[in-house]
Design a protein around this motif. Structure first.
Motif, PDB file in Angstrom:
ATOM      1  N   ARG A 153       5.671 -10.482 -39.719  1.00 51.84           N
ATOM      2  CA  ARG A 153       7.023 -10.724 -39.213  1.00 51.84           C
ATOM      3  C   ARG A 153       7.951  -9.560 -39.545  1.00 51.84           C
ATOM      4  O   ARG A 153       8.754  -9.141 -38.705  1.00 51.84           O
ATOM      5  N   CYS A 203      15.323 -18.064 -42.112  1.00 52.60           N
ATOM      6  CA  CYS A 203      15.683 -16.645 -42.042  1.00 52.60           C
ATOM      7  C   CYS A 203      17.045 -16.356 -42.673  1.00 52.60           C
ATOM      8  O   CYS A 203      17.271 -15.281 -43.246  1.00 52.60           O
ATOM      9  N   ARG A 215      12.201 -11.072 -36.582  1.00 55.12           N
ATOM     10  CA  ARG A 215      13.404 -11.871 -36.329  1.00 55.12           C
ATOM     11  C   ARG A 215      14.269 -11.208 -35.271  1.00 55.12           C
ATOM     12  O   ARG A 215      14.774 -11.866 -34.351  1.00 55.12           O
ATOM     13  N   ALA A 217      13.411  -9.367 -32.863  1.00 56.48           N
ATOM     14  CA  ALA A 217      12.799  -9.483 -31.542  1.00 56.48           C
ATOM     15  C   ALA A 217      12.684 -10.933 -31.071  1.00 56.48           C
ATOM     16  O   ALA A 217      12.247 -11.182 -29.941  1.00 56.48           O
ATOM     17  N   GLY A 218      13.056 -11.865 -31.932  1.00 54.70           N
ATOM     18  CA  GLY A 218      12.980 -13.270 -31.563  1.00 54.70           C
ATOM     19  C   GLY A 218      11.578 -13.832 -31.540  1.00 54.70           C
ATOM     20  O   GLY A 218      11.324 -14.869 -30.898  1.00 54.70           O
ATOM     21  N   ILE A 219      10.631 -13.198 -32.242  1.00 52.59           N
ATOM     22  CA  ILE A 219       9.234 -13.648 -32.201  1.00 52.59           C
ATOM     23  C   ILE A 219       8.696 -14.026 -33.580  1.00 52.59           C
ATOM     24  O   ILE A 219       7.508 -14.281 -33.737  1.00 52.59           O
ATOM     25  N   GLU A 221       8.694 -16.646 -35.477  1.00 50.98           N
ATOM     26  CA  GLU A 221       7.971 -17.903 -35.656  1.00 50.98           C
ATOM     27  C   GLU A 221       6.620 -17.904 -34.959  1.00 50.98           C
ATOM     28  O   GLU A 221       5.755 -18.739 -35.260  1.00 50.98           O
TER      29      GLU A 221
END
Length: 356
Positions: A153, A203, A215, A217-219, A221
């Motif tokens: 991540r 987060c 985080r 990049a929004g990916i 999780e």
């Protein structure tokens, strides 16, 4: 020290988990050193096992065997009994072998380098790095499942596991500080266990919220990505629970090598994908001469191992009080069963066979 390492250590100083095998950052700052024996024991127990499951076993082991020499001098059967229920039983056999090697070859003291630690039974690359870092403050990259999640991540690594492992190790190694590497290793584990969780990571509470590329990049999780798992086959077998008139149950010991090696069990048939569950020709030979009348228990026992599912048909028979145990078997009284080295699946079989 990189800014990332400094930020993580600052977070760890305030939020470190209190664990029975850990010397926390405040105690370390006052000069308390971790006991390598306790670090080693906890790391072996924690392989494929949760912290909550390990805690009572760790407390019981350290109360009974407070140092590596005490464990080395114990009978292996007793160690296996104490391990029963924790799973992955090769760990227990290697635990005893490693304790003997440390007592015999290292004067009861664990070596302090990854290379020397890896030469001991049951200690692979991860465990050697963990002991070297946590117990001896060696700058080693300690990469477990929690750390894999944190690093994929942090760096937005979309390569699926296990192919991503070399890059994860490389990135982790680059972050390990020469100052407080043991605390850094434990901080990484704590971050993954408490903040950077598999689902809904917290987060907003993370010390690395700003530099986390996943985080941004929004990916986050969705990481780490994992290659599709192969379907597990289902094997079948039969367990034969013989109960004496006084409630004692007939047990035997499994061969020392292989799955569940050295553990106790009621006599069982071979396991396989094509094994019938109602073929009494599969009754183990040592039971033939007892002249028993078998009845099948209504519910099968199901258990999942790492690589396959197992379904055991349980058969029950009663034996008279004067019945002698066949060669290689023994009668375990009702009060003694709880202390036998019965792995979970065999304990399930005994309970199913003796349930009223």
């Amino acid at each position: 020290m990189t800014s990332l390492a400094a930020e993580l250590l600052d977070w760890y100083d305030r939020h470190a988990r209190a664990l029975p095998w850990r010397v926390g950052p405040r105690e370390r700052a006052r000069g308390t050193r971790p006991d390598p024996y306790r670090v080693w024991l906890s790391e072996i127990m924690l392989q494929q096992t949760t912290v909550q499951a390990v805690k009572p076993y760790f407390d019981a082991f350290t109360a009974r065997w407070p140092d590596v020499s005490a464990l080395a001098n114990e009978d292996e059967a007793e160690v296996m009994k104490a391990w029963a229920g924790l799973g992955y039983y090769s760990r227990a056999r290697n635990l005893k072998a490693c304790a003997e090697a440390v007592a015999r070859d290292h004067d009861g003291r664990f070596p302090d380098t990854e290379e020397a630690l890896r030469a001991l039974p049951g200690i692979g690359p991860y465990t050697a790095a963990a002991i070297a870092a946590i117990a001896f403050d060696r700058p080693a990259a300690v990469v477990d499942g929690n750390v894999e999640r944190v690093m994929t991540r942090l760096r937005a690594m979309e390569t699926p596991l296990p192919d991503a492992k070399p890059q994860i190790r490389e990135e982790t190694t680059a972050l390990v500080p020469t100052h407080r590497p043991g605390d850094f290793a434990q901080a990484m584990m704590d971050l993954g266990a408490t903040i950077c969780s598999p689902r809904k990571p917290a987060c907003a509470l993370c010390p690395w919220i700003t530099p986390c590329a996943g985080r941004a990049a929004g990916i986050a999780e969705t990481l780490p990505r994992k290659a599709p798992k192969k379907a597990k086959p289902t094997r079948h077998g039969m367990a034969f629970v013989v109960e004496r008139a006084d409630g004692a149950v007939l047990l035997r010991r499994r061969p020392p090598k292989g799955l569940l090696g050295g553990m106790s069990e009621p006599p069982v048939s071979a396991w396989g994908e094509g094994v019938a569950k109602d073929d009494l020709a599969a009754v183990p030979s040592e039971l033939d001469a007892m002249g028993l009348d078998w009845r099948r228990v209504s519910a099968d026992v199901r258990h999942t191992f790492t690589h396959f599912h197992l379904e055991l048909a349980v058969w029950h028979a009663r034996a008279p009080l004067e019945a002698e145990a066949p060669d290689g078997c023994w009668w375990s009284g009702a009060n003694a069963l709880s202390g036998e080295a019965l792995p979970t699946v065999m304990r399930k079989a005994v309970e199913a066979g003796t349930r009223r």
